[in-house]
Design a protein around this motif. Sequence first.
Motif, PDB file in Angstrom:
ATOM      1  N   LEU A  35     -17.692 -10.871 -37.327  1.00  0.00           N
ATOM      2  CA  LEU A  35     -17.308 -12.258 -37.612  1.00  0.00           C
ATOM      3  C   LEU A  35     -18.276 -12.914 -38.589  1.00  0.00           C
ATOM      4  N   ARG A  36     -17.770 -13.851 -39.364  1.00  0.00           N
ATOM      5  CA  ARG A  36     -18.653 -14.688 -40.173  1.00  0.00           C
ATOM      6  C   ARG A  36     -19.422 -15.577 -39.214  1.00  0.00           C
ATOM      7  N   GLN A  37     -20.730 -15.675 -39.428  1.00  0.00           N
ATOM      8  CA  GLN A  37     -21.619 -16.358 -38.483  1.00  0.00           C
ATOM      9  C   GLN A  37     -22.317 -17.548 -39.134  1.00  0.00           C
ATOM     10  N   VAL A  39     -18.723 -20.235 -35.555  1.00  0.00           N
ATOM     11  CA  VAL A  39     -17.931 -19.019 -35.775  1.00  0.00           C
ATOM     12  C   VAL A  39     -16.456 -19.384 -35.913  1.00  0.00           C
ATOM     13  N   LYS A  89      -9.405 -10.223 -36.493  1.00  0.00           N
ATOM     14  CA  LYS A  89     -10.758  -9.670 -36.558  1.00  0.00           C
ATOM     15  C   LYS A  89     -10.878  -8.472 -35.614  1.00  0.00           C
ATOM     16  N   GLN A 147     -14.452  -3.952 -40.478  1.00  0.00           N
ATOM     17  CA  GLN A 147     -13.507  -5.008 -40.126  1.00  0.00           C
ATOM     18  C   GLN A 147     -12.195  -4.807 -40.852  1.00  0.00           C
ATOM     19  N   LEU A 188     -16.013 -21.043 -39.415  1.00  0.00           N
ATOM     20  CA  LEU A 188     -16.207 -20.104 -40.523  1.00  0.00           C
ATOM     21  C   LEU A 188     -15.130 -19.027 -40.588  1.00  0.00           C
ATOM     22  N   ASN A 189     -14.440 -18.804 -39.473  1.00  0.00           N
ATOM     23  CA  ASN A 189     -13.391 -17.787 -39.432  1.00  0.00           C
ATOM     24  C   ASN A 189     -12.003 -18.404 -39.352  1.00  0.00           C
TER      25      ASN A 189
END
Length: 189
Positions: free
Chosen positions: A46-48, A169, A180, A188, A172-173
């Motif tokens: 995941l984008r963090q 999270v 995901k 991913q 950003l997602n």
Amino acid sequence: MTTYMPSITIPQAVFLQPAASIALPIALGSAVGYSTRQTKETYMALRQPPLRPPPWIFGPVWTVLYGMMGYAAYRVANIGLSPFSSPDTIRTTRQSMTVYTIQLALNLAWMPLFFGARRPVAATADILALVGVNGYLTYLWSSIDQVAAWCQVPYLAWLGFATYLCAGVGHLNGWDLSDKTVKKEGKQN
């Protein structure tokens, strides 16, 4: 004000035994953690937001926090349910046992919501409710035992940080983690 609801409250006998009171949240938290598959891989995919900790830190931190909350619950039950306690203190203690049970359920629901169902909006709502319930629990416990109330402070601080991570999270997602998935080689989709 909350009322004491024995039908949904952890049995009083658990709170009155230090080992049981401490072991219960640790065991339940560990069971939920182990039952949610591919948590580490999903977390890394995941984008963090900035300041995200490494995945290995969560297990030790939650073990300590669960132990502290169990210890605090034990202290409150032993002090607040004493035959020498006032009727108001006994009533507040029983109410706090219901609030404690509710917060534990909210806590245990977060990981399946976020990692299992991949629902960051629901997980964020859950953790916000968890922060509020624990703030109220700390308030209730402060009138019974100051040590128990202070045991909640690290938990509240971590919940604040976890709320930031959860909402970050999610944002950003795109608030959608359904796509995901993690392939076996760790990439991913």
